[in-house]
Design an enzyme around this catalytic site. Structure first.
Site, short mmCIF file in Angstrom:
data_model
loop_
_atom_site.label_atom_id
_atom_site.label_comp_id
_atom_site.label_asym_id
_atom_site.label_seq_id
_atom_site.Cartn_x
_atom_site.Cartn_y
_atom_site.Cartn_z
NE ARG A 103 -17.56 -21.61 11.28
CZ ARG A 103 -16.97 -21.58 10.09
NH1 ARG A 103 -17.61 -21.09 9.07
NH2 ARG A 103 -15.75 -22.01 9.95
CG ASP A 132 -11.15 -20.31 13.19
OD1 ASP A 132 -12.24 -20.12 12.63
OD2 ASP A 132 -10.20 -20.91 12.65
CE1 TYR A 182 -8.28 -23.59 6.18
CE2 TYR A 182 -8.80 -25.42 7.64
CZ TYR A 182 -9.20 -24.43 6.75
OH TYR A 182 -10.52 -24.30 6.44
NE ARG A 186 -19.08 -14.81 7.89
CZ ARG A 186 -18.26 -15.21 6.93
NH1 ARG A 186 -17.60 -14.31 6.21
NH2 ARG A 186 -18.07 -16.48 6.68
NE ARG A 217 -15.79 -11.49 13.38
CZ ARG A 217 -14.83 -10.71 12.91
NH1 ARG A 217 -14.40 -9.71 13.62
NH2 ARG A 217 -14.29 -10.93 11.74
O1 CP3 Z 1 -19.72 -23.14 15.61
C1 CP3 Z 1 -19.63 -22.06 16.22
O2 CP3 Z 1 -20.57 -21.23 16.29
C2 CP3 Z 1 -18.36 -21.74 17.00
C3 CP3 Z 1 -17.37 -21.03 16.33
C4 CP3 Z 1 -16.50 -21.60 15.23
C5 CP3 Z 1 -15.90 -20.76 14.26
N1 CP3 Z 1 -15.04 -21.51 13.53
C6 CP3 Z 1 -16.15 -19.32 14.13
C7 CP3 Z 1 -15.88 -18.68 12.85
C8 CP3 Z 1 -16.04 -22.90 14.99
C9 CP3 Z 1 -16.42 -24.19 15.69
C10 CP3 Z 1 -15.11 -22.82 13.92
C11 CP3 Z 1 -14.34 -23.97 13.42
C12 CP3 Z 1 -13.67 -23.88 12.13
N2 CP3 Z 1 -12.93 -22.85 11.63
C13 CP3 Z 1 -13.58 -24.96 11.22
C14 CP3 Z 1 -14.13 -26.33 11.45
C15 CP3 Z 1 -15.59 -26.39 11.15
C16 CP3 Z 1 -15.91 -26.44 9.69
O3 CP3 Z 1 -16.50 -25.45 9.22
O4 CP3 Z 1 -15.60 -27.45 9.05
C17 CP3 Z 1 -12.81 -24.53 10.12
C18 CP3 Z 1 -12.49 -25.34 8.90
C19 CP3 Z 1 -12.39 -23.19 10.40
C20 CP3 Z 1 -11.52 -22.30 9.58
C21 CP3 Z 1 -12.28 -21.12 9.17
N3 CP3 Z 1 -12.54 -20.05 10.00
C22 CP3 Z 1 -12.94 -20.90 7.94
C23 CP3 Z 1 -12.88 -21.82 6.74
C24 CP3 Z 1 -13.62 -19.66 8.04
C25 CP3 Z 1 -14.53 -19.02 7.03
C26 CP3 Z 1 -13.90 -17.92 6.29
C27 CP3 Z 1 -14.94 -17.11 5.54
O5 CP3 Z 1 -14.74 -15.90 5.47
O6 CP3 Z 1 -15.94 -17.67 5.09
C28 CP3 Z 1 -13.36 -19.16 9.35
C29 CP3 Z 1 -13.87 -17.90 9.89
C30 CP3 Z 1 -14.89 -18.03 10.96
N4 CP3 Z 1 -14.77 -18.83 12.06
C31 CP3 Z 1 -16.11 -17.31 11.03
C32 CP3 Z 1 -16.74 -17.72 12.22
C33 CP3 Z 1 -18.03 -17.23 12.78
C34 CP3 Z 1 -16.61 -16.27 10.03
C35 CP3 Z 1 -15.72 -15.07 9.90
C36 CP3 Z 1 -16.08 -13.86 10.73
O7 CP3 Z 1 -16.72 -13.91 11.78
O8 CP3 Z 1 -15.65 -12.77 10.32
#
Ligand code: CP3
Length: 367
Positions: free
Chosen positions: A37, A86, A164, A41, A50
């Site tokens: 990640r 994602d 999911y 954010r 974003r």
């Molecule tokens: O690692 C990186 O920098 C690359 C980008 C990346 C994202 N998601 C961007 C993202 C990666 C590798 C993921 C994978 C992902 N997404 C996983 C597996 C990794 C882990 O955390 O176990 C999972 C379970 C997801 C599903 C998901 N997407 C969740 C649970 C969330 C968070 C929701 C929240 O609001 O907290 C996301 C959103 C997400 N994916 C964000 C980012 C940067 C944040 C939301 C945003 O940018 O508005």
């Protein structure tokens, strides 16, 4: 020579190959480090890019994905970039609707309720048609990186995506998805198999587009016990490693290192170390020493600082990074956090962590 959208046919030469060397088990001058990640954010420039845009629309925009992927690389001495995307784009490609609800996270308005709902999924997914936007983002980003560091592609693992698709979002117990494993084992295997097929094509496509390594996220390993993990997660993780490598050979592409990250799955570490991946990712709940004992000398380990260690004062954080590097050793090791960085973390603390890993590992190697 120019091809796709005016980009040159050849990618720029790689200048920092420490991450790829460590993944292959070769000696490096310093321990490479990146952070799950890292495009996220906690960075003000990320929030700005974003702002006001839908999350999945951002994922579908290669220019924006590229920009977000490069932001942490421009700030910190990270040794790898991971494409901004994602894991939930795969269920979308299979025909499910997924929306990102601010403050709540990803939501499926119509999750899979019972096995009859499997008929709602596309039987065959043409990844070029449904996920081509990710491939375009990867190609663009690989060019714009100008060879500074390698680019990592990724996918969710079948079990994690299945949770999911059934839960419809995050869940503390995953009990609806686990109910399927006990009540509908045959349908569960059918779903896991279809996911595996799509994931294999998707990962091969990412390498064809320019990804130089691949990480498979089994983020929900921890809610399975060892028995269910061996039946419903491990075989598919193995199949992905084998079939992606075969797919790359068939397409005349070079093999790339593959990383498996099964969060909270250290009961399965021995099996994961023998599942066809070059690198095993670790969360912070296992000691480096025990992880090495379980996995042997044939895989590279990646991890595993508690993300919350980033809340420490910088000096303490640097000590913790040093202790971690000493415990893992500088060979067959890639430093990372044990899970993604949180939105409320101080960006400079990630920079301090990255620099501390480099400094400590260089001085260990020089001694
Ligand atoms: O690692 C990186 O920098 C690359 C980008 C990346 C994202 N998601 C961007 C993202 C990666 C590798 C993921 C994978 C992902 N997404 C996983 C597996 C990794 C882990 O955390 O176990 C999972 C379970 C997801 C599903 C998901 N997407 C969740 C649970 C969330 C968070 C929701 C929240 O609001 O907290 C996301 C959103 C997400 N994916 C964000 C980012 C940067 C944040 C939301 C945003 O940018 O508005």
């Amino acid at each position: 020579m120019e091809s796709n959208n005016g980009l040159p046919a050849k990618f720029p030469e790689l200048k920092n190959d420490a991450f790829l060397k460590a993944a292959r088990g070769e000696q490096t001058d310093f321990v490479p480090v990146w952070c799950m990640r890292q495009a996220g954010r906690y960075l003000p420039e990320f929030r700005e890019t974003r702002a006001g845009q839908d999350f999945f629309e951002t994922c579908q925009n290669p220019e924006l994905c590229c920009k977000l992927t490069l932001q942490p690389i421009q700030r910190f001495a990270l040794d790898a970039a991971i494409i901004f995307s994602d894991i939930l784009v795969v269920p979308q490609a299979m025909g499910m609707e997924v929306v990102m609800t601010p403050g709540k996270g990803p939501t499926f308005p119509q999750p899979l309720a019972d096995p009859a709902d499997l008929s709602r999924l596309r039987e065959r997914v043409d990844v070029h048609r449904h996920l081509g936007y990710v491939f375009r983002a990867i190609t663009l980003t690989r060019h714009r990186l100008e060879g500074r560091v390698p680019l990592i592609g990724f996918s969710g693992a079948p079990w994690t995506l299945m949770t999911y698709m059934i839960e419809g979002g995050g869940s503390p117990t995953q009990s609806r998805a686990k109910r399927w494993l006990y009540q509908h084992p045959e349908a569960s295997h059918r779903l896991l198999s279809s996911l595996t097929g799509v994931i294999v094509d998707y990962l091969v496509g990412q390498v064809a587009a320019g990804a130089q390594a691949l990480q498979v996220f089994e983020s929900h390993a921890g809610c399975l016990g060892p028995t269910q993990f061996s039946e419903f997660a491990l075989p598919y993780l193995r199949e992905i490693a084998t079939r992606v490598k075969q797919g790359l050979r068939d397409a005349g592409l070079e093999l790339v290192p593959m990383i498996v990250f099964a969060k909270d799955g250290h009961f399965a570490l021995k099996d994961l170390a023998n599942s066809g991946y070059e690198v095993v990712g670790l969360d912070w709940t296992i000691s480096p020493k025990l992880a090495r004992q379980q996995t042997g000398d044939e895989v590279t380990l990646q991890g595993n600082l508690d993300p919350c260690a980033l809340y420490s004062p910088k000096e303490r954080l640097c000590e913790l990074a040093g202790e971690m590097v000493r415990a893992f050793g500088t060979r067959r090791y890639i430093a990372n956090l044990g899970h993604g960085i949180y939105p409320d973390m101080e960006p400079e603390h990630l920079g301090a962590f990255v620099d501390a890993v480099h400094r400590h590992s260089r001085s260990i190697n020089a001694a």
